[in-house]
Design an enzyme around this catalytic site. Structure first.
Site, PDB file in Angstrom:
ATOM      1  N   ARG A   1       1.961  15.049  12.818  1.00  0.00           N
ATOM      2  CA  ARG A   1       2.255  14.813  11.410  1.00  0.00           C
ATOM      3  C   ARG A   1       2.252  16.082  10.552  1.00  0.00           C
ATOM      4  O   ARG A   1       1.474  16.205   9.586  1.00  0.00           O
ATOM      5  CB  ARG A   1       1.301  13.764  10.823  1.00  0.00           C
ATOM      6  CG  ARG A   1       1.181  12.522  11.666  1.00  0.00           C
ATOM      7  CD  ARG A   1       0.423  11.419  10.990  1.00  0.00           C
ATOM      8  NE  ARG A   1       1.225  10.722  10.002  1.00  0.00           N
ATOM      9  CZ  ARG A   1       0.769   9.741   9.228  1.00  0.00           C
ATOM     10  NH1 ARG A   1      -0.466   9.352   9.338  1.00  0.00           N
ATOM     11  NH2 ARG A   1       1.558   9.153   8.358  1.00  0.00           N
TER      12      ARG A   1
ATOM     13  N   CYS B   1      -3.661   8.467   9.263  1.00  0.00           N
ATOM     14  CA  CYS B   1      -3.909   7.933  10.595  1.00  0.00           C
ATOM     15  C   CYS B   1      -3.550   8.977  11.644  1.00  0.00           C
ATOM     16  O   CYS B   1      -2.516   9.636  11.541  1.00  0.00           O
ATOM     17  CB  CYS B   1      -3.066   6.678  10.812  1.00  0.00           C
ATOM     18  SG  CYS B   1      -3.782   5.227  10.047  1.00  0.00           S
TER      19      CYS B   1
ATOM     20  N   ARG C   1      -8.354   0.410   4.686  1.00  0.00           N
ATOM     21  CA  ARG C   1      -7.403   1.315   4.012  1.00  0.00           C
ATOM     22  C   ARG C   1      -6.168   0.552   3.557  1.00  0.00           C
ATOM     23  O   ARG C   1      -5.549   0.929   2.569  1.00  0.00           O
ATOM     24  CB  ARG C   1      -6.937   2.410   4.991  1.00  0.00           C
ATOM     25  CG  ARG C   1      -7.894   3.549   5.169  1.00  0.00           C
ATOM     26  CD  ARG C   1      -7.224   4.674   5.930  1.00  0.00           C
ATOM     27  NE  ARG C   1      -5.932   4.963   5.373  1.00  0.00           N
ATOM     28  CZ  ARG C   1      -4.870   5.394   6.063  1.00  0.00           C
ATOM     29  NH1 ARG C   1      -4.966   5.634   7.343  1.00  0.00           N
ATOM     30  NH2 ARG C   1      -3.729   5.622   5.470  1.00  0.00           N
TER      31      ARG C   1
ATOM     32  N   ASP D   1       5.129   0.723  11.781  1.00  0.00           N
ATOM     33  CA  ASP D   1       3.866   0.147  11.296  1.00  0.00           C
ATOM     34  C   ASP D   1       3.658  -1.299  11.764  1.00  0.00           C
ATOM     35  O   ASP D   1       2.614  -1.895  11.489  1.00  0.00           O
ATOM     36  CB  ASP D   1       3.804   0.209   9.759  1.00  0.00           C
ATOM     37  CG  ASP D   1       3.657   1.633   9.248  1.00  0.00           C
ATOM     38  OD1 ASP D   1       3.487   2.545  10.063  1.00  0.00           O
ATOM     39  OD2 ASP D   1       3.729   1.823   8.015  1.00  0.00           O
TER      40      ASP D   1
ATOM     41  N   LYS E   1       0.833  -1.206   0.000  1.00  0.00           N
ATOM     42  CA  LYS E   1       0.000   0.000   0.000  1.00  0.00           C
ATOM     43  C   LYS E   1       0.863   1.250   0.000  1.00  0.00           C
ATOM     44  O   LYS E   1       0.628   2.190  -0.765  1.00  0.00           O
ATOM     45  CB  LYS E   1      -0.897  -0.010   1.244  1.00  0.00           C
ATOM     46  CG  LYS E   1      -1.480   1.338   1.599  1.00  0.00           C
ATOM     47  CD  LYS E   1      -1.664   1.461   3.098  1.00  0.00           C
ATOM     48  CE  LYS E   1      -1.792   2.865   3.577  1.00  0.00           C
ATOM     49  NZ  LYS E   1      -1.023   3.321   4.665  1.00  0.00           N
ATOM     50  N   ASN E   2       1.880   1.280   0.842  1.00  0.00           N
ATOM     51  CA  ASN E   2       2.652   2.521   0.988  1.00  0.00           C
ATOM     52  C   ASN E   2       3.547   2.811  -0.200  1.00  0.00           C
ATOM     53  O   ASN E   2       4.112   3.897  -0.298  1.00  0.00           O
ATOM     54  CB  ASN E   2       3.457   2.511   2.297  1.00  0.00           C
ATOM     55  CG  ASN E   2       2.556   2.815   3.483  1.00  0.00           C
ATOM     56  OD1 ASN E   2       1.406   3.229   3.303  1.00  0.00           O
ATOM     57  ND2 ASN E   2       3.058   2.611   4.692  1.00  0.00           N
TER      58      ASN E   2
END
Ligand SMILES: CC(=O)N[C@H]1[C@@H](OP(=O)(O)OP(=O)(O)OC[C@H]2O[C@@H](n3ccc(=O)[nH]c3=O)[C@H](O)[C@@H]2O)O[C@H](CO)[C@@H](O)[C@@H]1O
Ligand SMILES: C=C(OP(=O)(O)O)C(=O)O
Length: 421
Positions: A122, A117, A399, A307, A22-23
């Site tokens: 951030r 998230c 997600r 993660d 995903k990333n």
């Protein structure tokens, strides 16, 4: 809204094929903004985040064919809108990375400050400083970044004060079409960075050193289309490896890059599970007996990934002793702790440290997913807990994990998705 229901307490046995990362996938999708030729991505995971990114790119004028299976086609012969609105950017952090490519191609853009998230403040200051170093003029107005580069982006020297995955990728996405050379110092070294650079280089970019701390980018005038396969998802692989370690059993993971999880395998082995690796697969086996406690410190790659911190904690909650889990990347990434405590875990959080005193077993309970990886950690705990665990707010999970129930069912897990009342 859906919830996940798990009847736990049974070991996992079987094989799981790991999807594309995903990333990486969501950043790779943004490369289509840098060329007027078609971009075909294979090994694409089908996720809420890839759908959100497709929605944003369509808004900008990209023709997106989400297709069947694991292939996605993107084509941006012409961009029709240079504004990325709040409603489309708030859903995930990486969507902010369209700013650099829009600036590089169209010399101006307006992009909402991002969501993602809620695991810390951030900010995006490093992204903006990097773009300024490439000659962009940046203003903030009512939650939007308004950026322009009248004479085009120019190569620059960027030294990141600390490692940022998103800012490194963003700088690369902008610098490939800038005039002259860009040097990134203290760049992130995550495999997803090298994946993005490999894709851009296959399009004709000149990026040297991606995956190392110093990255050199020689700007080129144009990039061509490409067909490119997304790197396997190391976080998905680590999550299932830890599911097997936590619930017990024997699970083989295929389609992985085992070298991308070099920080995880020794810790699982140290805790007492058997890890048998080759380049593209791993077998995790854990029989009876409690795991041994192992301390973990999250770090930028090649350190232990933040993660996987929540999933590793779910494993350590069952250890025969106390472990210390330190979160060094995000200041608010222990939201899974109260939920694990509801399931019988014994955890004390002190600032950036969680002191995890192992218990003999989890108790099934209703719990709430607070963010993406926290959701996965609760699933792993639920698989080990005798009784029925109900995990609500699973939209977080969707997600980033493709067909998680199906993949776990293949290993004998009694897991289903139900409508929440
Ligand atoms: C979509 C995606 O790929 N997300 C990953 C990416 O997030 P993301 O790219 O957001 O993570 P970063 O590496 O940028 O963040 C690292 C730290 O730097 C801080 N920071 C970052 C940028 C900035 O401009 N200013 C600043 O202060 C962040 O708040 C955080 O404390 O890398 C994280 C760290 O491996 C992972 O947990 C996320 O899953
Ligand atoms: C934190 C994550 O995603 P995002 O950066 O999109 O919030 C994640 O993938 O764990």
């Amino acid at each position: 809204m859906d919830k996940i229901v798990i009847e736990g307490g049974f070991p996992l046995n079987g094989e799981i094929s790991i999807s594309g990362a995903k990333n990486s996938a969501i950043k790779l999708m943004a490369v289509c903004l840098l060329t007027d030729e078609p971009v075909t991505l294979t090994n694409m995971p089908r996720l809420r985040d890839t759908r959100s990114m497709a929605g944003l790119l369509r808004h900008l004028g990209v023709e997106v064919d989400e297709g069947e299976g694991d292939v996605m086609q993107l084509h941006a012969p012409k961009l029709t809108d240079l504004t990325a609105p709040y409603d489309l950017v708030r859903k995930m952090r990486a969507s902010f990375n369209v700013l650099g490519p829009l600036l590089a191609r169209e010399r101006k853009a307006k992009v909402s400050l991002p969501g993602g998230c809620a695991i810390g403040a951030r900010p995006v200051d490093l992204h903006l400083k990097a773009l300024e170093a490439l000659g962009a003029d940046i203003k903030l107005d009512e939650g939007y970044v308004i950026a322009s580069a009248k004479d085009g982006l120019k190569g620059g020297n960027i030294t990141f004060p600390f490692v940022s995955v998103g800012a490194t990728e963003h700088a690369m996405l902008a610098a490939v079409l800038a005039e002259g050379e860009t040097v990134l110092n203290n760049a992130a070294r995550e495999p997803e960075i090298a994946d993005l650079a490999n894709c851009l280089n296959a399009m004709g970019a000149k990026i040297m050193g991606a995956g190392r701390s110093e990255v050199r980018i020689q700007g080129v005038e144009r990039l061509s289309g490409v067909k490119y396969a997304v790197v396997p998802d190391r976080i998905e692989a680590g999550t299932y490896a830890l599911a097997a370690a936590t619930a017990g059993g024997s699970v083989r993971l295929t389609n992985i890059r085992s070298d991308h999880l070099g920080s995880l395998w020794p810790l699982i082995a140290q805790a007492g599970a058997k890890v048998s690796l080759d380049e593209t697969s791993v077998l995790i086996e854990r029989g009876g007996g409690r795991p041994k406690p192992v301390d973990v410190d999250t770090m930028a790659y090649p350190g232990f990934p933040t993660d996987l911190q929540a999933q590793f904690m779910a494993f350590m909650c069952l250890a025969d002793g106390t472990s210390i889990i330190r979160e060094n990347i995000f200041e608010n990434r222990f939201m899974h702790c109260p939920e694990l405590i509801r399931m019988g875990a014994d955890i004390t959080v002190r600032g950036r440290e969680a002191i995890v005193r192992g218990v003999k077993e989890y108790r099934a309970a209703p719990v709430m997913a607070t963010d993406l990886r926290a959701s996965a950690c609760l699933i792993n705990a639920g698989l080990a807990a005798r009784g029925e665990t109900h995990i609500s707010r699973v939209y977080h999970l969707d997600r980033g994990f493709e067909k998680i129930e199906v993949k776990l069912q293949q290993c004998g897990a009694r897991i289903s998705r139900q409508k929440d009342d």
